[in-house]
Design a protein around this motif. Structure first.
Motif: not given
Lengths: 224, 93
Positions: A119, A153, A175-176, A178-179, A182-183
């Motif tokens: 993250k 998210i 935040v991961d 992989s996200n 999207e974020f």
């Protein structure tokens, strides 16, 4: 009896720690990007590798230039590894003392690594323009909209200090990796909706606000 | 001498309105100096100045000038705090 030649460790040369990463198979060098152009490299402690450079034993002043050296190294390491950030100015007299500190902080390092592994931290600041009189009433609505829109998210978030009267929101989001996209899209949507305020979206940063960066320090049983 | 007289009179329970007025002014001045040299407030100003620069509200030059002045003030405030100088920050200027 003649005196023994002083080892480098005796010459006020310590090990400056920039961050900690999961253990790497072989010693890795990140180039001469440390303080005074010293090589930044990995050391080993169980399943972790502190990222260090040989550096002068002294108090590291909070000056823009020196903080920048620390920051640049961590950013460089972050390009390849998940990092556990360490407080600025963390220097140990020698390898042995660093090893002892790693041992004392090991359980906490392990726990932090599980929390923030894979993250990164993203920062969002929302700032009211100077001339927006009468906007104070909307401040809270705007703050909630940003937070509600983004926290879903994120794995975690923290509201940070509002150091200016014009700040509507100052928050850090864990935040991961992989996200991240999207974020970012969501931040973009909120920024378009609130085009009268200024939004600063920053990162990716090491998760400074989600781990105890003093993990290796005296106050956390570390030895310097 | 004035200060000693004031303290002596106060310890005797005697209040003279003019002295009280001076005392009030002194307290206001002390409070203003403490606020002006409050390290936390100066740190906030340093961050705000940086943000104003990043948002393009001040030029690089304006940012640098203000930052240098704030850093100077912060140093004085932190030294005064270490030395427990109370409101006598002015002697470090």
């Amino acid at each position: 009896m003649g005196k023994r030649a002083p080892k480098p460790e005796d010459q006020k040369q310590g090990r400056y720690v920039y961050c900690v990463i999961p253990s790497v198979a072989e010693k890795k060098s990140f180039g001469n990007i440390g303080f005074n152009g010293q090589e930044v490299y990995t050391m080993d402690y169980k399943d972790f590798s502190p990222i260090v450079s040989d550096a002068e034993m002294r108090e590291y002043a909070v000056s823009e230039e020196e903080v920048e050296v620390h920051k640049k190294v961590v950013e460089q390491v972050m390009l390849e590894y998940d990092v556990l950030p360490v407080a600025y100015g963390m220097i140990f007299k020698n390898k042995k003392l660093l090893t002892i500190a790693m041992g004392a902080g090991y359980a906490a390092i392990k726990k932090a690594s599980e929390t923030v592994g894979a993250k990164i931290e993203l920062g969002v600041k929302v700032f009211m323009p100077k001339e927006l009189d009468g906007w104070n009433g909307q401040k809270e609505i705007c703050r909630s909209d940003y937070l509600d829109g983004l926290k879903g998210i994120a794995a975690d978030f923290k509201e940070l200090k509002l150091f200016s009267e014009r700040l509507v929101l100052n928050a850090a989001f864990l935040v991961d990796r992989s996200n991240i996209d999207e974020f970012s899209v969501r931040v973009g949507e909120l920024t378009s909706r609130y085009d009268q305020v200024k939004t600063q979206y920053s990162g990716p940063w090491p998760p400074y606000n989600f781990v105890d960066i003093h993990i290796l320090g005296k106050q956390r049983k570390g030895f310097r | 001498m004035f200060l000693i007289d004031d303290i002596v009179l106060r310890s005797l329970g005697i209040e003279i309105p003019v002295f009280d007025l001076f005392w009030t002014f002194e307290q206001i001045q002390k409070h203003s100096i403490k606020q002006f040299y409050n390290p936390e407030k100066i740190k906030n100003k340093i961050k705000e100045n940086r943000l104003l620069y990043e948002f393009g509200e001040v030029s690089r030059n304006e940012y640098e000038v203000a930052n240098a002045e704030l850093m100077r003030k912060l140093k004085i405030a932190e030294r005064a705090l270490e030395m427990d100088l109370g409101s006598r920050m002015d002697i470090l200027e």
